[in-house]
Design an enzyme around this catalytic site. Structure first.
Site, PDB file in Angstrom:
ATOM      1  N   GLY A  81       0.824  -1.132  -0.142  1.00  0.00           N
ATOM      2  CA  GLY A  81       0.026  -0.146   0.029  1.00  0.00           C
ATOM      3  C   GLY A  81       0.990   1.267   0.041  1.00  0.00           C
ATOM      4  N   ARG A 145       1.071  -5.514  -5.039  1.00  0.00           N
ATOM      5  CA  ARG A 145       1.081  -6.596  -3.854  1.00  0.00           C
ATOM      6  C   ARG A 145       1.604  -7.890  -4.247  1.00  0.00           C
ATOM      7  NH1 ARG A 145      -0.733  -4.631   0.735  1.00  0.00           N
ATOM      8  NH2 ARG A 145      -2.229  -2.560   0.716  1.00  0.00           N
ATOM      9  N   ASP A 175       5.842  -5.346   6.695  1.00  0.00           N
ATOM     10  CA  ASP A 175       6.491  -6.658   7.507  1.00  0.00           C
ATOM     11  C   ASP A 175       6.661  -7.822   6.485  1.00  0.00           C
ATOM     12  OD1 ASP A 175       3.635  -6.363   7.668  1.00  0.00           O
ATOM     13  OD2 ASP A 175       3.761  -7.819   9.380  1.00  0.00           O
ATOM     14  N   ASP A 176       5.622  -8.106   5.507  1.00  0.00           N
ATOM     15  CA  ASP A 176       5.600  -9.260   4.708  1.00  0.00           C
ATOM     16  C   ASP A 176       6.595  -8.948   3.721  1.00  0.00           C
ATOM     17  OD1 ASP A 176       3.624 -10.649   5.800  1.00  0.00           O
ATOM     18  OD2 ASP A 176       2.197 -10.077   4.287  1.00  0.00           O
ATOM     19  N   LYS A 202       8.188   0.476   5.741  1.00  0.00           N
ATOM     20  CA  LYS A 202       7.085   1.349   5.092  1.00  0.00           C
ATOM     21  C   LYS A 202       5.727   0.669   5.662  1.00  0.00           C
ATOM     22  CE  LYS A 202       4.474  -0.161   2.600  1.00  0.00           C
ATOM     23  NZ  LYS A 202       3.512  -0.720   1.621  1.00  0.00           N
ATOM     24  N   THR A 203       4.766   1.566   6.013  1.00  0.00           N
ATOM     25  CA  THR A 203       3.393   1.192   6.330  1.00  0.00           C
ATOM     26  C   THR A 203       2.517   2.346   7.010  1.00  0.00           C
ATOM     27  OG1 THR A 203       1.347   0.033   6.730  1.00  0.00           O
ATOM     28  CG2 THR A 203       3.662  -0.472   7.900  1.00  0.00           C
ATOM     29  N   ASP A 205       0.055   1.894   8.455  1.00  0.00           N
ATOM     30  CA  ASP A 205      -0.578   1.152   9.508  1.00  0.00           C
ATOM     31  C   ASP A 205       0.427   1.308  10.741  1.00  0.00           C
ATOM     32  OD1 ASP A 205      -2.454   0.345   7.611  1.00  0.00           O
ATOM     33  OD2 ASP A 205      -2.049  -1.755   7.695  1.00  0.00           O
ATOM     34  N   LYS A 242     -25.774  18.362  16.590  1.00  0.00           N
ATOM     35  CA  LYS A 242     -26.886  17.485  15.976  1.00  0.00           C
ATOM     36  C   LYS A 242     -26.450  16.107  15.513  1.00  0.00           C
ATOM     37  CE  LYS A 242     -27.546  19.590  11.487  1.00  0.00           C
ATOM     38  NZ  LYS A 242     -28.719  20.308  10.662  1.00  0.00           N
ATOM     39  N   TYR A 243     -25.337  15.810  15.367  1.00  0.00           N
ATOM     40  CA  TYR A 243     -25.005  14.556  14.777  1.00  0.00           C
ATOM     41  C   TYR A 243     -23.778  13.670  15.581  1.00  0.00           C
ATOM     42  CZ  TYR A 243     -26.856  16.076  10.262  1.00  0.00           C
ATOM     43  OH  TYR A 243     -27.621  16.927   9.378  1.00  0.00           O
ATOM     44  N   ARG A 429      -2.955   8.260   2.286  1.00  0.00           N
ATOM     45  CA  ARG A 429      -1.885   7.287   1.929  1.00  0.00           C
ATOM     46  C   ARG A 429      -1.011   8.182   0.824  1.00  0.00           C
ATOM     47  NH1 ARG A 429      -3.442   1.277   0.827  1.00  0.00           N
ATOM     48  NH2 ARG A 429      -3.913   2.335  -1.166  1.00  0.00           N
TER      49      ARG A 429
HETATM   50  P1  FBP Z   1       0.379  -1.872   3.585  1.00  0.00           P
HETATM   51  O1  FBP Z   1       0.553  -2.769   4.929  1.00  0.00           O
HETATM   52  O2  FBP Z   1       0.965  -2.741   2.492  1.00  0.00           O
HETATM   53  O3  FBP Z   1       1.293  -0.467   4.082  1.00  0.00           O
HETATM   54  O4  FBP Z   1      -1.008  -1.444   3.381  1.00  0.00           O
HETATM   55  C1  FBP Z   1      -1.606  -1.126   4.434  1.00  0.00           C
HETATM   56  C2  FBP Z   1      -3.021  -0.542   4.117  1.00  0.00           C
HETATM   57  O5  FBP Z   1      -2.971   1.004   3.828  1.00  0.00           O
HETATM   58  C3  FBP Z   1      -4.194  -0.974   4.914  1.00  0.00           C
HETATM   59  O6  FBP Z   1      -4.255   0.359   6.010  1.00  0.00           O
HETATM   60  C4  FBP Z   1      -5.403  -1.030   4.297  1.00  0.00           C
HETATM   61  O7  FBP Z   1      -5.890  -2.030   4.771  1.00  0.00           O
HETATM   62  C5  FBP Z   1      -4.861  -1.652   3.198  1.00  0.00           C
HETATM   63  O8  FBP Z   1      -3.458  -1.337   2.913  1.00  0.00           O
HETATM   64  C6  FBP Z   1      -5.704  -1.279   1.738  1.00  0.00           C
HETATM   65  O9  FBP Z   1      -5.094  -2.105   0.760  1.00  0.00           O
HETATM   66  P2  FBP Z   1      -5.423  -1.712  -0.657  1.00  0.00           P
HETATM   67  O10 FBP Z   1      -4.582  -0.660  -1.317  1.00  0.00           O
HETATM   68  O11 FBP Z   1      -5.020  -3.022  -1.625  1.00  0.00           O
HETATM   69  O12 FBP Z   1      -6.929  -1.559  -0.866  1.00  0.00           O
END
Ligand code: FBP
Length: 553
Positions: A81, A145, A175-176, A202-203, A205, A242-243, A429
């Protein structure tokens, strides 16, 4: 292409390097530290990585660069991602490589790891790189991916690298991807290929972190972007009164993003998936927990509020996890066709009722129809439920509404509950990287080249001391095998980098836990505003609250 004023001015931004990398490539030398060991399962990991296990941690420092200045051809891949700052990793790598030797070349493989296997690439030039400096996105070469994990893929990767005379590959991923980078590094070492592999963390998350990696890049910018939006919504909520806003934020599994946004904006509710799992909370208990806040605020005349829901939460609810497992089995193989051919939702519903255990059907029955249908309609190519597509913000608002109606019937609740839903993920992102991410990423890329020049293989580019000004950052490298342990994945024991979930004993969660009861009933919103790129350092170079709290600041 018409450029925005910010884009033009970001081209001029000079990312800050750690002090020790500021003397120029010829004045950087290596200080070797201790030999390393994997965080767990040492014997097993050692046997799987005989050539790359146990290497030394290294730090760079000022001194004469005694590495060979032979011509280097380096390949780079963006994996997974998008995360703000990826372009700066590439430009830092490019600048270091060119300043070591003008003849050096950087090749970018297109569309993620598959670009390496399919030999789709571009050769970077100054003109090309300059269009991407300090900008968000991964469009410089694209991402993907595809996983690089089979021996067959490694063999092709080796052939492609050899055909370009590539002596090192930099893999920018989570991580992967970095686990696979370590396996590829071991393969190259075992085959005496003379090709090095360096990873970069990178990520958005934030779940690639450990005692060596303080944070993955992109987390800073993405959470600041979401926090700006959440703060704006809070102000709107407090103006209109109100929300209730139910906001889902990205984070495929861990809740670091949700927690950081909560620390930044002090909403009334923020679910933390790891806590839900630890306390084995049911959907009904979570709904009651949120309804308590709505109810109490209504008693105080406030029929508005903000709740943050982490993207991955449903998979942490034990009964929901079981339901998903049963649905995956229910639709395995040819049974999916049988199900799809049923003409009406009623027929399908009966099929589901017959196929699920009594306990799981009870959970299913209580879900809003929208979510029930999402569980059966949105499946991946293997027929499995795509949990990330479940609109959990709508699920929880519907469950809360049911709870409030029950309370109303008993005269316990007299408020109004009007809900708006949001999902913040893709918005963050590819944002222009914050100064932190612009600096951190450029440093990671620059540092990756130093690791290559000094001949390291199977290392992660490491820049630490990140809560301090960039001048004081520490640059070096860590063998990826140090971060690995054995985990059960798809029915097999695999060596992997441990995914970092939110630590419920960690300082960021503890801070949240101490304050959330007040936030739940009072209006304690804070408004972080937009990322600032120019101006005083105290607003432009802010780290995340998570990092600051982890560092005791
Ligand atoms: P990475 O772990 O590859 O950095 O991606 C994380 C992420 O952004 C998550 O937060 C999200 O669930 C997912 O990618 C969404 O994936 P896609 O871009 O394939 O819709």
């Amino acid at each position: 292409m018409k450029l925005s004023p910010l884009q033009i001015s970001r081209y001029q931004y000079n990312p800050k390097l750690p002090g020790m990398l500021r003397h120029g490539v010829s004045e950087i030398c290596v200080k070797e530290g201790e030999a390393t060991q994997s965080v767990a399962d040492q014997e097993k990991i050692k046997s799987l990585f005989p050539n790359t296990y146990g290497k030394k941690e290294i730090t760079f420092q000022k001194g004469h660069n005694n590495a060979s200045s032979k011509k280097q051809i380096v390949g780079v891949i963006l994996s997974g991602g998008q995360a703000p700052g990826g372009h700066n990793v590439v430009s830092g790598l490019y600048d270091a490589l060119k300043s070591a030797n003008k003849e050096n070349e950087l090749i970018g493989f297109l569309g993620g790891p598959s670009g390496l296997i399919e030999d789709k690439y571009i050769v970077f030039t100054d003109e090309y790189i300059d269009q991407y400096r300090n900008t968000g996105g991964f469009d410089i070469i694209g991402s993907g991916r595809t996983k690089l994990e089979t021996q067959e893929q490694f063999k092709i990767a080796e052939q492609v690298c050899k055909s370009h005379n590539i002596n090192a590959i930099v893999i920018i991923g989570g991580d992967d991807s970095n686990t696979n980078a370590a396996v590829l590094a071991e393969y190259f070492a075992a085959n005496n290929s003379n090709i090095q592999v360096i990873g970069c963390p990178k990520t958005i998350d934030g779940d690639l972190k450990n005692e060596d990696i303080e944070c993955s890049f992109g987390f800073d910018t993405a959470t600041k972007t979401y926090s700006e939006l959440i703060g704006n919504i809070e102000r709107d909520a407090n103006s209109a009164k109100k929300y209730w806003h139910f906001i889902k934020v990205m984070g495929r599994s861990a809740s670091h993003v949700a927690l950081e946004c909560a620390l930044e904006t002090q909403p009334n509710i923020c679910l933390i998936s790891e806590e839900v799992a630890e306390k084995k909370m049911s959907l009904s208990e979570i709904a009651d927990y949120i309804a308590d806040s709505v109810n109490e605020r209504a008693n105080r005349g406030m029929n508005f509020g903000v709740a943050i829901i982490p993207e991955g939460v449903v998979e942490f609810v034990p009964e929901f996890k079981k339901l998903i497992q049963e649905i995956n089995e229910l639709l395995a193989g040819s049974k999916a066709n049988e199900f799809n051919e049923l003409p009406t939702w009623n027929d399908k519903y009966q099929f589901i009722e017959k196929g699920l255990s009594e306990q799981s059907f009870k959970v299913f029955e209580a879900l809003p129809q929208l979510v029930q249908q999402q569980l059966f309609l949105e499946r991946d190519p293997h027929g499995n439920v795509q949990v990330s597509l479940i609109e959990s913000e709508k699920l929880f608002s519907a469950l809360v509404k049911d709870k409030l109606m029950e309370r109303k019937a008993k005269g316990l609740y007299k408020g109004k509950f009007s809900v708006l839903h949001h999902f913040f993920g893709y918005e963050g992102r590819c944002a222009f990287p914050s100064n932190f991410d612009a600096d951190y990423c450029y440093s990671l890329g620059y540092n990756a080249f130093m690791l290559i020049q000094y001949g390291y293989n199977g290392y992660l580019s490491k820049v630490s001391n990140l809560s301090k000004p960039a001048e004081e950052w520490v640059a070096g490298g860590m063998p990826i095998t140090k971060m690995m342990n054995i985990e059960r994945r798809h029915g097999e024991d695999k060596p992997v980098i441990r995914k970092a979930l939110v630590d419920l004993n960690g300082k960021p969660f503890k801070y949240f836990e101490e304050h959330r009861q007040i936030w739940a009933v009072e209006t304690s919103f804070t408004f972080p505003g937009a990322i600032q790129y120019y101006g005083p350092s105290e607003v432009c170079d802010l780290t995340t609250r998570t990092l600051a709290l982890e560092k005791g600041e």
